[in-house]
Design a protein around this motif. Structure first.
Motif, PDB file in Angstrom:
ATOM      1  N   TYR A 168      51.031  36.027  57.283  1.00 15.11           N
ATOM      2  CA  TYR A 168      49.642  35.590  57.413  1.00 15.11           C
ATOM      3  C   TYR A 168      48.697  36.384  56.528  1.00 15.11           C
ATOM      4  O   TYR A 168      47.478  36.315  56.703  1.00 15.11           O
ATOM      5  N   ASN A 169      49.253  37.132  55.560  1.00 15.20           N
ATOM      6  CA  ASN A 169      48.441  37.893  54.624  1.00 15.20           C
ATOM      7  C   ASN A 169      48.100  37.023  53.418  1.00 15.20           C
ATOM      8  O   ASN A 169      48.651  35.933  53.243  1.00 15.20           O
ATOM      9  N   VAL A 170      47.181  37.507  52.628  1.00 17.85           N
ATOM     10  CA  VAL A 170      46.845  36.808  51.379  1.00 17.85           C
ATOM     11  C   VAL A 170      47.727  37.351  50.266  1.00 17.85           C
ATOM     12  O   VAL A 170      48.318  38.435  50.377  1.00 17.85           O
ATOM     13  N   ALA A 171      47.856  36.608  49.188  1.00 15.33           N
ATOM     14  CA  ALA A 171      48.625  37.075  48.031  1.00 15.33           C
ATOM     15  C   ALA A 171      47.992  38.344  47.479  1.00 15.33           C
ATOM     16  O   ALA A 171      46.759  38.477  47.442  1.00 15.33           O
ATOM     17  N   SER A 172      48.830  39.287  47.085  1.00 21.98           N
ATOM     18  CA  SER A 172      48.393  40.603  46.589  1.00 21.98           C
ATOM     19  C   SER A 172      47.636  41.375  47.666  1.00 21.98           C
ATOM     20  O   SER A 172      46.745  42.183  47.371  1.00 21.98           O
ATOM     21  N   GLY A 173      47.999  41.130  48.921  1.00 20.41           N
ATOM     22  CA  GLY A 173      47.336  41.813  50.026  1.00 20.41           C
ATOM     23  C   GLY A 173      47.950  43.165  50.307  1.00 20.41           C
ATOM     24  O   GLY A 173      48.799  43.672  49.550  1.00 20.41           O
ATOM     25  N   ARG A 174      47.528  43.766  51.422  1.00 15.68           N
ATOM     26  CA  ARG A 174      47.952  45.113  51.759  1.00 15.68           C
ATOM     27  C   ARG A 174      48.254  45.169  53.255  1.00 15.68           C
ATOM     28  O   ARG A 174      47.630  44.479  54.064  1.00 15.68           O
ATOM     29  N   ILE A 175      49.213  46.009  53.622  1.00 11.96           N
ATOM     30  CA  ILE A 175      49.542  46.242  55.026  1.00 11.96           C
ATOM     31  C   ILE A 175      49.488  47.746  55.271  1.00 11.96           C
ATOM     32  O   ILE A 175      50.257  48.509  54.683  1.00 11.96           O
ATOM     33  N   ASP A 176      48.563  48.169  56.118  1.00  8.86           N
ATOM     34  CA  ASP A 176      48.423  49.591  56.452  1.00  8.86           C
ATOM     35  C   ASP A 176      49.175  49.869  57.745  1.00  8.86           C
ATOM     36  O   ASP A 176      48.981  49.188  58.762  1.00  8.86           O
ATOM     37  N   VAL A 177      50.041  50.890  57.684  1.00 10.21           N
ATOM     38  CA  VAL A 177      50.860  51.258  58.841  1.00 10.21           C
ATOM     39  C   VAL A 177      50.500  52.684  59.246  1.00 10.21           C
ATOM     40  O   VAL A 177      50.562  53.608  58.432  1.00 10.21           O
ATOM     41  N   THR A 178      50.095  52.842  60.528  1.00  3.11           N
ATOM     42  CA  THR A 178      49.694  54.150  61.043  1.00  3.11           C
ATOM     43  C   THR A 178      50.408  54.404  62.360  1.00  3.11           C
ATOM     44  O   THR A 178      50.473  53.517  63.222  1.00  3.11           O
ATOM     45  N   LEU A 179      50.949  55.611  62.507  1.00  3.72           N
ATOM     46  CA  LEU A 179      51.612  56.001  63.748  1.00  3.72           C
ATOM     47  C   LEU A 179      50.881  57.218  64.305  1.00  3.72           C
ATOM     48  O   LEU A 179      50.825  58.263  63.657  1.00  3.72           O
ATOM     49  N   LEU A 180      50.296  57.046  65.507  1.00  7.18           N
ATOM     50  CA  LEU A 180      49.532  58.119  66.129  1.00  7.18           C
ATOM     51  C   LEU A 180      50.306  58.642  67.332  1.00  7.18           C
ATOM     52  O   LEU A 180      50.756  57.868  68.179  1.00  7.18           O
ATOM     53  N   ASP A 181      50.432  59.950  67.404  1.00  6.97           N
ATOM     54  CA  ASP A 181      51.203  60.577  68.475  1.00  6.97           C
ATOM     55  C   ASP A 181      50.285  61.503  69.267  1.00  6.97           C
ATOM     56  O   ASP A 181      49.636  62.379  68.697  1.00  6.97           O
ATOM     57  N   SER A 182      50.192  61.270  70.581  1.00  5.35           N
ATOM     58  CA  SER A 182      49.385  62.135  71.445  1.00  5.35           C
ATOM     59  C   SER A 182      50.257  62.642  72.588  1.00  5.35           C
ATOM     60  O   SER A 182      51.457  62.341  72.655  1.00  5.35           O
ATOM     61  N   ASP A 183      49.652  63.395  73.489  1.00  3.16           N
ATOM     62  CA  ASP A 183      50.416  63.967  74.605  1.00  3.16           C
ATOM     63  C   ASP A 183      50.858  62.900  75.603  1.00  3.16           C
ATOM     64  O   ASP A 183      51.844  63.105  76.329  1.00  3.16           O
ATOM     65  N   THR A 184      50.131  61.780  75.653  1.00  2.00           N
ATOM     66  CA  THR A 184      50.426  60.768  76.678  1.00  2.00           C
ATOM     67  C   THR A 184      51.086  59.515  76.132  1.00  2.00           C
ATOM     68  O   THR A 184      51.868  58.867  76.830  1.00  2.00           O
TER      69      THR A 184
END
Length: 505
Positions: A412-428
């Motif tokens: 469902y992205n556009v051509a020449s698009g971007r995908i940002d991947v973030t992994l956040l780790d907390s105590d809970t």
């Protein structure tokens, strides 16, 4: 001796005779045919008769009888009648005293003045009271008209409401604070007549949970909860004995509060959803059956395609066609896997095999496997430094979730698009955010995103293919791990998928 004097007093007898004659004549006069003003003749004649009788016997007490004609005039002829009656009577009394053969005694003058004052007081009081009573009568008449109008409207609205309740195809039960039904519509009666119970005997029918096996505890039944004043929100109940025809109903209830915010009864809504639930079950059974039947021949086809592609002597054009067939077979197998997973999830059979795993490694492997697909549309993954996240979870199922999120971000992205991947780790908890630069979704499209087989209208007829199962399966997997999956999207600005897992997974 006193009686003889009365009957020999000509003035006294003349006054009494005038009154009796006036009374007798009044009985025979057709007053309805005459104007109201002619009625004034009667009290005036009575006043004349009483004044004459008083002149004949001043000490007899005839003077006190003058108040009755005065009251009559004040009541029926208003202020003019009151004033005219007092003036006319006073004039006759004073004239009779002045024109006597004997001189008016000094002691009689105060008596005549007192009589005039008393008559004036009686006339004024009567006129004021009559006026106030007339105003109250007018007000009561107006209030009566308003009340009758309100009563007619209330009855009309009640009849309309009854017709509406009897026209709808789901049951409605209203009850008071003592749990006694005061409103039961036609659909409710028909629904429970199938079980040989009255519409107000909800608690006497066998009731089971959604699995159709576990009976509801008596105190936990939605009907009992509603009668206790609790709120019940869309609870599914199967009614009827096991082994016989059962009915599935969706129960909702709301309490009613009075003006002091105290419990004053409630309303219970019962809708028959048997056909819907059975249709869903039939669909799931069909999906599971077809998927199992497709998987075996599809696996065989893929195996033979791999063997054919291993032949180094293949013509380049033939190899290209076989590669296309192999690629579409992989896609078809993925669809079949989704269908099988959906059928299993519907029956609560989604198997989980937890074991130690590293979520960052799973994410990296998923990105590597999907880079060639993203490269076809010049879509790039932007990956920040991933922290090492050790979990005790089902790595295979987590990979299934991540593959689905990345696949959607690509599709469902556009051509020449971007995908940002973030992994956040907390105590809970751990939070994985996958943000694309695609078309995004409207608020209306986001309402049913996690419904099985749902696809938005804007992509249903497009070249983007899918089953509408991925998000539903992915959320089920996250929830079985104790987490959740949600989406944030804005039309024209892309979508962010947020998967959360508890730190203890």
């Amino acid at each position: 001796m006193l009686d003889i004097v009365f009957f020999t007093n000509q003035l006294f007898l003349a006054g009494i005779l005038i009154i009796f004659v006036a009374t007798a004549v009044a009985a025979g006069v057709p007053w309805r045919r005459l104007d109201k003003k002619w009625i004034i003749v009667l009290p005036v004649v009575d006043l004349v008769g009483l004044v004459i009788a008083r002149e004949g016997e001043p000490l007899l007490g005839t003077t006190f009888l003058l108040v009755f004609p005065i009251i009559w005039l004040s009541t029926h002829f208003g202020g003019r009648g009151a004033l005219g009656g007092v003036v006319f009577t006073s004039a006759m009394l004073w004239a009779a005293g002045l024109f006597r053969t004997e001189a008016l005694q000094g002691s009689e003058i105060p008596r005549l003045a007192i009589v005039t004052i008393v008559l004036a007081f009686v006339a004024a009081t009567t006129h004021t009271t009559t006026k106030r009573a007339a105003a109250q009568r007018v007000l009561l008449t107006q209030q009566s008209v308003l009340f009758e109008g309100a009563l007619r409207r209330s009855r009309r609205e009640e009849r309309t409401l009854d017709e509406i309740f009897n026209a709808i195809d789901f049951g409605v039960v209203g009850f008071d604070r003592d749990a006694k039904p005061n409103l039961i519509n036609r659909a409710q009666r028909e629904m429970f007549s199938r079980f040989g119970a009255k519409a107000d005997q909800l608690g006497f029918i066998d009731a089971y949970h959604e699995d159709q096996v576990t009976p509801w505890a008596e105190q936990d039944r939605p009907f009992r909860r509603a009668m206790r004043g609790e709120t019940v929100d869309r609870v599914t109940v199967w009614l009827g004995e096991q082994g016989k025809q059962q009915t599935a109903v969706l129960v909702s209830a709301r309490p009613i509060l009075d003006e002091n915010n105290n419990y004053d009864g409630g309303v219970l809504v019962v809708r028959d959803v048997t056909a819907e639930l059975r249709a869903i079950k039939a669909r799931d059974d069909l999906v599971a059956s077809v998927s199992h039947e497709l998987r075996t021949p599809l696996t065989s086809i893929m195996g033979y395609l791999e063997l054919a592609l291993d032949d180094d002597t293949l013509d380049p054009s033939t190899r290209r066609m076989l590669e296309v067939a192999s690629k579409n077979s992989d896609r078809l197998l993925a669809l079949v896997a989704d269908l099988l997973a959906t059928a299993a999830a519907a029956k609560h059979e989604l198997a989980m095999i937890p074991a130690p795993c590293d979520l960052s490694v799973i994410i990296t492997d998923a990105i590597e496997s999907l880079r060639p697909v993203a490269a076809e549309r010049d879509i790039t993954f932007v990956l920040s430094a991933l922290p090492t996240v050790q979990l005790h979870a089902d790595a295979f199922r987590l990979r299934q979730v991540i593959d689905n999120l990345f696949s959607n971000a690509i599709k469902y992205n556009v051509a020449s698009g971007r995908i940002d991947v973030t992994l956040l780790d907390s105590d809970t908890q751990i939070e994985l955010r996958v943000t694309d630069t695609g078309r995004g979704m409207s608020p209306g499209e986001q309402l049913n995103l996690f419904d099985r087989f749902y696809r938005a209208d804007s992509v249903r007829g497009s070249s983007v293919h899918g089953t509408g199962l991925g998000l539903s399966i992915s959320r089920d997997i996250c929830r079985q791990h104790g987490g959740d999956l949600r989406l944030e999207s804005e039309l024209g600005k892309g979508t962010t998928a947020i998967a959360t897992l508890p730190r203890t997974s």
